[in-house]
Motif scaffolding. Structure first.
Motif, mmCIF file in Angstrom:
data_model
loop_
_atom_site.group_PDB
_atom_site.id
_atom_site.type_symbol
_atom_site.label_atom_id
_atom_site.label_comp_id
_atom_site.label_asym_id
_atom_site.label_seq_id
_atom_site.Cartn_x
_atom_site.Cartn_y
_atom_site.Cartn_z
ATOM 1 N N ALA A 1 -5.981 -2.322 -1.349
ATOM 2 C CA ALA A 1 -4.353 -1.985 -1.215
ATOM 3 C C ALA A 1 -4.031 -2.014 -0.130
ATOM 4 O O ALA A 1 -2.620 -2.103 -0.225
ATOM 5 C CB ALA A 1 -5.370 -0.554 -0.901
ATOM 6 N N LYS B 1 0.594 -3.687 -0.914
ATOM 7 C CA LYS B 1 1.380 -3.086 -0.552
ATOM 8 C C LYS B 1 2.456 -3.719 0.178
ATOM 9 O O LYS B 1 3.379 -4.603 -0.623
ATOM 10 C CB LYS B 1 1.463 -2.182 0.389
ATOM 11 N N ILE C 1 -0.551 5.609 -1.320
ATOM 12 C CA ILE C 1 -0.053 4.656 -0.373
ATOM 13 C C ILE C 1 0.858 3.801 -0.706
ATOM 14 O O ILE C 1 1.900 3.163 0.009
ATOM 15 C CB ILE C 1 -0.895 3.830 0.438
ATOM 16 N N TRP C 2 1.726 4.115 -2.399
ATOM 17 C CA TRP C 2 2.436 3.253 -2.796
ATOM 18 C C TRP C 2 3.723 3.406 -1.316
ATOM 19 O O TRP C 2 4.410 2.610 -1.691
ATOM 20 C CB TRP C 2 2.788 4.140 -4.164
ATOM 21 N N LYS C 3 4.030 5.112 -1.780
ATOM 22 C CA LYS C 3 4.931 5.274 -0.198
ATOM 23 C C LYS C 3 4.436 5.940 0.962
ATOM 24 O O LYS C 3 5.320 6.000 2.006
ATOM 25 C CB LYS C 3 5.617 6.293 -1.234
ATOM 26 N N LEU C 4 3.742 5.849 1.215
ATOM 27 C CA LEU C 4 2.881 6.145 2.560
ATOM 28 C C LEU C 4 2.207 5.290 3.382
ATOM 29 O O LEU C 4 1.723 4.523 2.348
ATOM 30 C CB LEU C 4 2.126 7.661 2.150
ATOM 31 N N GLU D 1 1.071 -2.422 7.633
ATOM 32 C CA GLU D 1 -0.136 -2.482 7.531
ATOM 33 C C GLU D 1 -1.764 -2.233 8.297
ATOM 34 O O GLU D 1 -2.096 -3.104 9.348
ATOM 35 C CB GLU D 1 -0.498 -2.390 5.405
#
Lengths: 371, 294
Positions: free
Chosen positions: A205, A209, B257-260, A194
């Motif tokens: 965030a 992820k 941004i869960w999937k991106l 990321e």
């Protein structure tokens, strides 16, 4: 009235001339991160250069001329570095400048090369900084360090699956690229990455992820204080993975950060007990670090090269002369040992690997440089 | 699923901060029709007031925070009194007021950067920084405080607008300024009040961000931009709309941004905003935006 002022000014100038009969000082630049997320590096870089200049001047200067360093701030921003470089080249007419950081240095390199101004980079480590005209790096490129780190992580520490958080700039992306290659070569796999902004301060965030991806290691491909923020926020989010990083994290914010303890890291040689480090602490009331030595050495290398160039060219000093002198001297004595510029214009150094504990890196092993 | 819950929680915290800015900005915009981008400077000033109170004056944290909110309210009020009202008196257009506000934002941000350096000034918030684990979700006490405080501030504002005489005056000016003037409401004083309250709402947002990651001079610009977007999404003139708009943007930014990949964060927020505003120009609850109002 104006005429009278003009007369006074010219009289004053006349009066001042004899006093300034000493030769003009040699001016060099230093384009450094004096503000912004990497201001801690800037304190060391500026201090190191300043100490070198003072010592050189106390010993009679270079060929009898005083050395004057003009400091410019790039705040990690390439466009600011370019403006600073233009000013140094066009207004100050310097033959040489110290430079730092990957993106700013890559941005100024064409200006230096066109105007024959030697650039000495002691901080930026992107591999793209190698093999550039008029640019010399008295620091190894990052792939050397990442290679050592990955060997250690995969062979000895047996890590297999890494997630990565990457600063979205030249240095961050370049070190991430090396990490993907070298971690992969050691049999590991990078599961996810990321990107984060270097000047950002909330990476929760992105970290959330990465947390969902699992893995057994978090590699932080970033630098400056945001590494401390990443480490603290990762722990706050319950990420318990061991973290790894390169020597960019050797700044007080990171070393003292609670989240970063246990960090697996490379380090370039720096002796906090050295005479230099003691003198630095006395002068600046703060502990010295690796980058202080780097810019001290960079300034010293210039002095040695300029001295040789002036001797060769009947006292004349320009960037081309300095470049030729660096090429012919090649190996310079520095306070951290012999520094040899490789054919790719970068240095090689011993690389240490170790674990951050209680604010200090406990070195486990030193990989000797192949000169 | 754990990831979604974590992103939801983080989004709610960020959304609360946007909402605090948005209800303050929306109150000011709804009442005065000034596109007050210097709201971002008030946000930053509040952070530095609190920082200065704690580290330079050595005040206890709660005292420093309360004083900082009061000082921020006064700053907002003075911006209206000394800048916007002077411009209006001289017959300036709304665009001139917007440009003046933008100028003031840049001026104040740069002065803060010169005085305090552009580096973040960290505050000592003690145990507030401790992580709290709720099932799969990790937050700090400060984050929970942020959400709670936003709900309280929103409730207090709604109560004030509905119940108090001054609150009713603000609503009257907001919905029909000419009518309000004819029934004897002093527009200038109502404007000053809206600035003071609106600024007092931006202040906790600025201070909470400073407590989390440090006070920074240029942080307010993004917040005022998102606040204005939140207000337009929510519907101009609607405080519940602004609240919803702010929270929605925070959630969108994080869940997006869960999937991106995360570098899409800003693009997602503003992309969704553009689509939304074309499909529903009045926002969630708003009245029609008249060209004269912008």
């Amino acid at each position: 009235m104006l005429k009278r002022i003009a007369l006074l000014v010219s009289l004053f100038a006349l009066a001042a001339t004899p006093a300034a009969a000493q030769p003009a000082p040699i001016k060099i630049g230093a384009i450094l991160p004096l503000t912004g997320s990497g201001a801690s590096y800037g304190v060391w870089m500026k201090g190191g250069a300043e100490m070198a200049a003072e010592e050189i001047n106390a010993a009679g200067g270079i060929g009898g001329r005083r050395l004057e360093v003009i400091y410019e701030d790039h705040a990690a921003d390439a466009s600011k570095a370019v403006n600073a470089m233009r000013r140094l080249v066009e207004v100050e007419k310097v033959p040489f400048t110290l430079t730092s950081y990957s993106a700013p240095t890559l941005a100024i390199q064409p200006i230096g090369s066109q105007n024959k101004v030697v650039m000495m980079n002691g901080g930026g480590q992107s591999d793209n900084l190698a093999n550039k005209d008029y640019l010399y790096n008295n620091i190894p490129v990052v792939s050397n360090e990442v290679g050592v780190l990955c060997d250690w992580l995969t062979k000895e520490k047996k890590f297999k699956a890494a997630v990565m958080i990457v600063a979205n700039d030249e240095a961050g992306r370049n070190s991430a690229k090396s990490f993907r290659e070298r971690f992969g070569a050691g049999g590991g796999k990078v599961l996810a990455e990321e990107q984060i902004a270097l000047d950002g301060n909330d990476f929760r965030a992105q970290l959330a992820k990465l947390k969902a991806q699992g893995g057994d290691l978090l590699f932080i491909s970033s630098y400056g204080r945001n590494v401390a923020i990443v480490a603290d926020q990762a722990r706050e989010l319950g990420i318990t993975l061991p973290m790894a990083a390169t020597s960019w994290v050797q700044i007080p914010e990171v070393l003292k950060s609670k989240g970063a303890q246990g960090l697996l890291t490379t380090r370039l040689p720096f002796n906090p007990e050295s005479a230099f480090a003691r003198k630095f602490k006395e002068r600046y009331k703060t502990d010295a670090g690796f980058f202080a030595v780097q810019y001290y050495s960079g300034t010293r290398i210039f002095a040695a090269a300029a001295d040789a160039a002036m001797k060769k060219n009947a006292g004349k000093l320009d960037g081309e002369g300095v470049k030729n002198a660096i090429e012919s001297i090649k190996a310079f004595d520095t306070i951290s040992g012999k520094l040899v510029f490789q054919p790719n214009h970068a240095a090689v150094m011993d690389i240490e690997v170790g674990v951050l504990k209680g604010g200090k890196v406990e070195v486990e092993k030193v990989i000797k440089a192949a000169q | 699923m754990d990831l979604v819950l974590q992103l939801l929680a983080t989004g709610l915290v960020v959304g609360s901060l946007y909402a605090l800015c948005a209800i303050g900005w929306g109150l000011i915009y709804g009442t005065t029709l000034h596109f007050h981008v210097a709201h971002g400077a008030v946000f930053a000033l509040a952070a530095y007031y609190a920082y200065a109170g704690q580290t330079l004056l050595h005040l206890p944290l709660p005292v420093a925070v309360v004083l900082a909110i009061a000082a921020a309210a006064l700053s907002g009020l003075l911006i209206d009194l000394l800048l916007y009202q002077q411009l209006e008196r001289r017959g300036a257009f709304r665009t001139s007021i917007f440009i003046a506000s933008l100028g003031l934002l840049i001026l104040l941000e740069n002065v803060l950067a010169i005085v305090f350096t552009p580096d973040p000034m960290r505050m000592d918030i003690g145990a507030l920084n401790t992580a709290v684990i709720i099932g799969p979700v990790f937050l700090t006490y400060l984050h929970i405080l942020t959400v709670a405080l936003t709900i309280v501030a929103y409730g207090a504002l709604m109560l004030f607008l509905k119940r108090s005489r001054w609150g009713q005056a603000i609503r009257a000016v907001s919905s029909a300024p000419e009518m309000a003037r004819t029934v004897g409401i002093d527009l200038k004083r109502v404007h000053l009040l809206a600035y003071a309250i609106g600024s007092a709402l931006a202040a906790p947002a600025g201070i909470l961000v400073a407590m989390d990651v440090g006070a920074e001079p240029f942080r307010g610009t993004r917040f005022v931009l998102l606040a204005s977007v939140g207000v337009i999404m929510g519907g101009i003139g609607s405080i519940p709309g602004a609240m919803l708009g702010g929270v929605f943007l925070g959630l969108l930014e994080n869940l997006g941004i869960w999937k991106l990949p995360s570098e899409w964060q800003s693009a997602i927020s503003f992309g969704v905003f553009l689509v939304f505003i074309v499909l529903r120009p009045r926002g969630f609850f708003g009245r029609t935006i008249h060209s004269a109002e912008i």
